[in-house]
Design an enzyme around this catalytic site. Structure first.
Site, PDB file in Angstrom:
ATOM      1  N   GLU A  62      -4.846  14.360 -19.877  1.00 37.24           N
ATOM      2  CA  GLU A  62      -4.890  14.296 -21.139  1.00 37.24           C
ATOM      3  C   GLU A  62      -4.181  13.561 -22.067  1.00 37.24           C
ATOM      4  OE1 GLU A  62      -6.560  18.231 -19.590  1.00 37.24           O
ATOM      5  OE2 GLU A  62      -5.073  16.834 -18.993  1.00 37.24           O
ATOM      6  N   LEU A 214       3.309   5.030  10.729  1.00 36.03           N
ATOM      7  CA  LEU A 214       2.497   6.065   9.758  1.00 36.03           C
ATOM      8  C   LEU A 214       2.936   5.728   8.382  1.00 36.03           C
ATOM      9  CD1 LEU A 214       2.482   9.459  11.962  1.00 36.03           C
ATOM     10  CD2 LEU A 214       0.914   7.804  11.669  1.00 36.03           C
TER      11      LEU A 214
END
Length: 386
Positions: A62, A214
């Protein structure tokens, strides 16, 4: 089992909430232990500002959107994917920022179960004369926030299992060769998923056989990799201290943690820690064999203690089997490749004790099916037999 074609689809979010949900997706993996939230400011039907939650300790969605909107936020509508916070944590309350900005309406998708919010955000906004609505985009927001919601309820992360298998259920040939079962579209999908995760877990055998790095390496339409992309923590489950410090999993930009037991030696610990990786010694769990393995329930709990919200287990079969045996799995991504391997000695994706009768087999609910090139991705949540 295919999805029920008569089942009703979740309600479509409004355009404003859809834009806020897109912002929330962009925040996934970067905000833990805070939830990934998106927000937009709308004036006369036009989106004038967008924002999403920043890493922990920084601005929430926000506040990010209001900063872009500036004075135009007065009298505007704000769409946000989670109830605005109403407490002083590492940052001030978002409710204060919304009230001070003069926002006229706030539409939030989902109630926040965090004890210091838990409806207070809604009440404070209404008390300040702001019109508040809820429920728009709730289903979609719940999917994005699944890890956060589970963590709030249990202290544990969402545990996701992923594997790729042939049509006859094999993850490698009889020799152990597993490159490659799935195709390039699946690999690209996996790299798009990795930045949304807090950790990726593999077993020591996967490291010894495949030597994976990974890391998250999603590419843009031009094939370029964003060097600033979020990198999940790499976790190796190595009960006896088998992997070498030269493994690729200790290279690259991602942090690495090795979960082991008292069976591994202090000398091995030192060689692994010299790479910059962390050693985590956990209790052993007596599995389907006579040897003691890392207690995966303890590992999942430790991930939760570290504020991880979404943890992906990629294998191998012993680890995935243990996760299912202990009912630790929340979501399954099964990639089915159009291959026939055959060979009785070829391994399958799930080991462990498993089901003695078909009535004890684990079903899936909330199934979706997606094509990834020539591969098929089946996603669902386990239904545990009673």
């Amino acid at each position: 089992m295919l999805p029920d074609p008569t089942a009703s689809a979740p309600p479509a979010p409004s355009p404003g909430m859809r834009a806020a949900l897109e912002q929330a997706v962009a925040a996934q993996g970067t905000t833990s232990p805070n939830p990934p939230v998106g927000a937009v400011v709308v004036v006369d039907g036009e989106i004038i500002a967008r924002g999403h939650t920043q890493p922990a300790g920084q601005n929430h969605a926000e506040v990010m959107a209001l900063a872009v909107a500036g004075d135009r936020a007065r009298g505007a509508q704000l769409y946000v994917t989670l109830e605005p916070c109403a407490h002083h944590g590492l940052t001030p309350p978002c409710t204060d920022a919304l009230i001070q900005a003069g926002v006229a309406k706030v539409h939030y998708a989902l109630h926040d179960p965090f004890p210091e919010v838990d409806g207070r955000g809604h009440q404070l906004l209404e008390s300040a004369g702001i019109e508040v609505t809820t429920g728009d985009g709730a289903w979609q927001s719940r999917e994005i926030l699944a890890g956060y919601l589970k963590h709030q309820a249990t202290g544990l992360p969402l545990v996701i299992v992923k594997y790729a298998a042939s049509l006859d259920g094999k993850i490698a040939a009889a020799s152990g060769d597993s490159r490659w079962i799935s195709g390039p579209d699946t690999l690209a999908w996996a790299h798009r998923q990795r930045p949304t995760l807090d950790a990726i877990v593999v077993g020591s055998n996967t490291v010894l056989v495949d030597d994976p790095e990974l890391t998250a390496r999603p590419t843009d339409p031009y094939g370029a990799v964003d060097p600033a992309v979020h990198q999940p923590t790499r976790i190796v489950v190595d009960s006896r201290g088998r992997i070498a410090p030269t493994a690729r999993i200790f290279q690259g930009p991602s942090p690495t943690l090795v979960a082991t037991t008292a069976q591994s030696t202090p000398r091995w610990h030192s060689t692994i820690e010299a790479t910059g990786a962390e050693i985590l010694e956990l209790p052993g769990h007596l599995g389907a064999t006579d040897s003691s393995h890392v207690d995966l329930a303890a590992l999942v709990a430790e991930c939760g203690n570290r504020g991880m919200l979404n943890v992906l287990f990629e294998g191998g079969g012993v680890i995935l089997g243990s996760l299912f045996d202990q009912r630790l799995v929340d979501r399954v991504h099964a990639i089915i490749a159009p291959l026939i391997v055959g060979a009785a000695a070829a391994p399958g994706p799930i080991a462990g004790v498993g089901a003695d009768r078909m009535a004890d087999a684990i079903g899936l609910s909330d199934i979706t099916i997606e094509c990834l090139g020539t591969d098929i991705l089946v996603t669902g949540s386990p239904i545990w037999p009673d």
